[in-house]
Design a protein around this motif. Structure first.
Motif, mmCIF file in Angstrom:
data_model
loop_
_atom_site.group_PDB
_atom_site.id
_atom_site.type_symbol
_atom_site.label_atom_id
_atom_site.label_comp_id
_atom_site.label_asym_id
_atom_site.label_seq_id
_atom_site.Cartn_x
_atom_site.Cartn_y
_atom_site.Cartn_z
ATOM 1 N N ASP A 11 21.329 12.495 6.521
ATOM 2 C CA ASP A 11 19.956 13.002 6.489
ATOM 3 C C ASP A 11 18.998 11.827 6.596
ATOM 4 N N ARG A 12 18.316 11.697 7.716
ATOM 5 C CA ARG A 12 17.488 10.528 7.957
ATOM 6 C C ARG A 12 16.018 10.777 7.642
ATOM 7 N N LYS A 13 15.729 11.827 6.972
ATOM 8 C CA LYS A 13 14.347 12.119 6.640
ATOM 9 C C LYS A 13 13.866 11.214 5.514
ATOM 10 N N VAL A 14 12.684 10.640 5.696
ATOM 11 C CA VAL A 14 12.050 9.836 4.655
ATOM 12 C C VAL A 14 10.824 10.602 4.182
ATOM 13 N N THR A 15 10.756 10.881 2.894
ATOM 14 C CA THR A 15 9.731 11.755 2.337
ATOM 15 C C THR A 15 8.436 11.006 2.077
ATOM 16 N N ARG A 16 7.324 11.620 2.433
ATOM 17 C CA ARG A 16 6.023 11.071 2.063
ATOM 18 C C ARG A 16 5.708 11.513 0.635
ATOM 19 N N VAL A 17 5.363 10.555 -0.218
ATOM 20 C CA VAL A 17 5.144 10.812 -1.635
ATOM 21 C C VAL A 17 3.709 10.444 -1.989
ATOM 22 N N SER A 18 3.111 11.178 -2.904
ATOM 23 C CA SER A 18 1.734 10.870 -3.293
ATOM 24 C C SER A 18 1.701 9.696 -4.267
ATOM 25 N N PHE A 19 0.575 8.990 -4.245
ATOM 26 C CA PHE A 19 0.409 7.857 -5.152
ATOM 27 C C PHE A 19 0.444 8.329 -6.607
ATOM 28 N N ALA A 20 -0.122 9.504 -6.866
ATOM 29 C CA ALA A 20 -0.145 10.038 -8.227
ATOM 30 C C ALA A 20 1.268 10.242 -8.765
ATOM 31 N N GLU A 21 2.175 10.725 -7.916
ATOM 32 C CA GLU A 21 3.559 10.948 -8.340
ATOM 33 C C GLU A 21 4.257 9.633 -8.677
ATOM 34 N N LEU A 22 4.022 8.625 -7.854
ATOM 35 C CA LEU A 22 4.663 7.334 -8.096
ATOM 36 C C LEU A 22 4.057 6.644 -9.319
ATOM 37 N N LYS A 23 2.773 6.847 -9.509
ATOM 38 C CA LYS A 23 2.112 6.284 -10.688
ATOM 39 C C LYS A 23 2.725 6.857 -11.962
ATOM 40 N N GLU A 24 2.964 8.161 -11.941
ATOM 41 C CA GLU A 24 3.557 8.815 -13.110
ATOM 42 C C GLU A 24 5.005 8.368 -13.314
ATOM 43 N N GLU A 66 0.418 -5.219 6.157
ATOM 44 C CA GLU A 66 0.567 -3.977 6.915
ATOM 45 C C GLU A 66 1.779 -4.049 7.845
ATOM 46 N N LYS A 67 1.974 -5.209 8.485
ATOM 47 C CA LYS A 67 3.090 -5.375 9.413
ATOM 48 C C LYS A 67 4.437 -5.226 8.704
ATOM 49 N N GLN A 68 4.549 -5.872 7.521
ATOM 50 C CA GLN A 68 5.802 -5.771 6.784
ATOM 51 C C GLN A 68 6.088 -4.332 6.354
ATOM 52 N N PHE A 69 5.033 -3.637 5.949
ATOM 53 C CA PHE A 69 5.179 -2.242 5.544
ATOM 54 C C PHE A 69 5.702 -1.403 6.709
ATOM 55 N N LYS A 70 5.106 -1.578 7.878
ATOM 56 C CA LYS A 70 5.519 -0.812 9.056
ATOM 57 C C LYS A 70 6.925 -1.198 9.500
ATOM 58 N N SER A 71 7.240 -2.497 9.446
ATOM 59 C CA SER A 71 8.562 -2.952 9.873
ATOM 60 C C SER A 71 9.654 -2.356 9.003
ATOM 61 N N GLU A 72 9.445 -2.414 7.696
ATOM 62 C CA GLU A 72 10.466 -1.913 6.779
ATOM 63 C C GLU A 72 10.606 -0.396 6.911
ATOM 64 N N ARG A 92 1.250 6.029 1.642
ATOM 65 C CA ARG A 92 0.156 5.277 2.282
ATOM 66 C C ARG A 92 -1.134 6.019 1.978
ATOM 67 N N GLU A 93 -1.834 5.583 0.940
ATOM 68 C CA GLU A 93 -3.093 6.210 0.552
ATOM 69 C C GLU A 93 -4.143 5.130 0.312
ATOM 70 N N ARG A 94 -5.237 5.237 1.022
ATOM 71 C CA ARG A 94 -6.315 4.247 0.949
ATOM 72 C C ARG A 94 -5.720 2.854 1.145
ATOM 73 N N LYS A 95 -5.869 1.970 0.178
ATOM 74 C CA LYS A 95 -5.334 0.611 0.305
ATOM 75 C C LYS A 95 -3.917 0.485 -0.225
ATOM 76 N N GLU A 96 -3.378 1.565 -0.760
ATOM 77 C CA GLU A 96 -2.059 1.513 -1.374
ATOM 78 C C GLU A 96 -0.940 1.691 -0.339
ATOM 79 N N MET A 97 0.058 0.818 -0.425
ATOM 80 C CA MET A 97 1.259 0.911 0.412
ATOM 81 C C MET A 97 2.469 0.775 -0.503
ATOM 82 N N LEU A 98 3.305 1.808 -0.552
ATOM 83 C CA LEU A 98 4.471 1.805 -1.433
ATOM 84 C C LEU A 98 5.700 2.320 -0.684
#
Length: 340
Positions: A11-24, A66-72, A92-98
């Motif tokens: 399964d090669r799907k990568v899930t988009r997660v909200s910043f709020a969820e990761l913060k919690e 930004e480049k490292q984020f996109k590459s990975e 990827r929300e506002r300035k946050e990259m996780l």
């Protein structure tokens, strides 16, 4: 949070997660949950509501990352392999990259090889062989995938994670580039810096990049053999006013000198012949000219022969398939190791 840490390798799907969820999940990125500090961000341990652990890399707030984020994201979203860290999600929300990964319990190889006086962190020789086989298998998958290939470009012991069974996982793909057959990279059209690095299809530059990974793997093998950090290994070769290859040649021709540089925990346990063979393989990896170095597929097969002594069997179907179509261009040093 809809992330399954036991995600299927198919399964090669990568899930988009909200910043709020990761913060919690990280306790508001509590410093007590920090498990690693890198050049581009901080790694945190996160816990899902069901108790499953994850690892979350929060990149520093800088447009330069930004480049490292996109590459990975681009590299790992396409890959599922037992010796490559699994990317499960991203934010990827506002300035946050996780980036969200599977949690690896034994930290990185560097910490095990350079643990100082911590007697609880000693890698015996069979484990070092297992780790070398795993890294070689992962690199062979990256370089010889039939649909696309990935060049890591920043391989080091800090980029090798170890799970609870000491299975090696290649991580830190922030500098990676992705190529498809014909030499062209997968690029983000809005990323001018990456677009400028598209290859011309001649194969020359691609070879240099692939063999950069091979060179870095050779340094990793020297770390496994000596227990010394790369900067210390470099100082040894400088004492001879020569290259790494000159230093290794000197060690191979003078067994008494070799004993001065091998990790003391490995001496006198009956592994001398295997250490000698792995040292020869390392020497082949770090030859000055990239065209003289073996491919990662060749390296995997040779190191697997050492691994067979410890029940490590080549059962990777993709690598077995690639082996059937690979040409025999192995260097003399590698052939000699195979004949042992």
């Amino acid at each position: 949070m809809m992330i399954d840490p036991q995600i299927s390798h198919t399964d090669r799907k990568v899930t988009r997660v909200s910043f709020a969820e990761l913060k919690e999940a990280t306790g508001n990125f509590n410093t007590h949950n920090s498990i690693g500090l890198g050049k581009i961000g901080i790694m945190y341990k996160a816990v899902l509501p069901n108790g499953s652990p994850l690892a979350v890399k929060r990149l520093y707030e800088s447009q330069s990352f930004e480049k490292q984020f996109k590459s990975e994201l681009s590299a790992l979203a396409r890959l599922r392999h037992n010796n490559i860290i699994s990317l499960l999600g991203y934010c990827r929300e506002r300035k946050e990259m996780l980036l969200v990964y599977q949690y690896i319990s034994n930290s990185n190889l560097y910490g095990w090889l350079h643990a100082g006086k911590d007697k609880n962190k000693i890698l015996d020789w069979p484990l070092r062989i297992k780790i070398a086989v795993g890294i070689a298998r992962g690199l062979a998958c990256l370089h010889h995938n039939c649909h696309f290939s990935v060049v890591h470009l920043s391989l080091s012991s800090k980029a090798i994670l170890l799970d609870q069974n000491f299975e090696a996982k290649i991580s830190n793909f922030g500098e990676a580039i992705i190529l498809k057959p014909g030499g062209l990279m997968f690029v983000n059209s809005s990323d001018n810096d990456m677009s400028n690095r598209v290859f011309d299809g001649s194969g020359a530059r691609e070879l240099d990049f692939y063999k950069k990974d091979v060179y870095d793997f050779g340094i990793l093998l020297l770390e496994l053999i000596t227990g010394k950090a790369p900067i210390q290994i470099n100082s040894y070769s400088n004492r001879l006013d020569g290259s790494y290859v000159d230093w290794i040649t000197c060690l191979l021709t003078c067994p008494s000198l070799m004993c001065n540089f091998i990790d003391k925990s490995l001496i006198g346990l009956g592994f001398d012949n295997e250490i000698f063979q792995l040292l020869k393989i390392a020497g082949a990896c770090i030859k000055p000219l990239s065209c003289q170095r073996p491919t990662t597929l060749e390296l995997y097969h040779v190191i697997s022969i050492l691994g067979e002594n410890y029940g490590l069997i080549n059962d990777d179907p993709e690598i077995l398939r690639q082996s059937e179509i690979a040409t025999a261009s192995t260097s003399n040093e590698i052939v000699e190791a195979e004949s042992i």
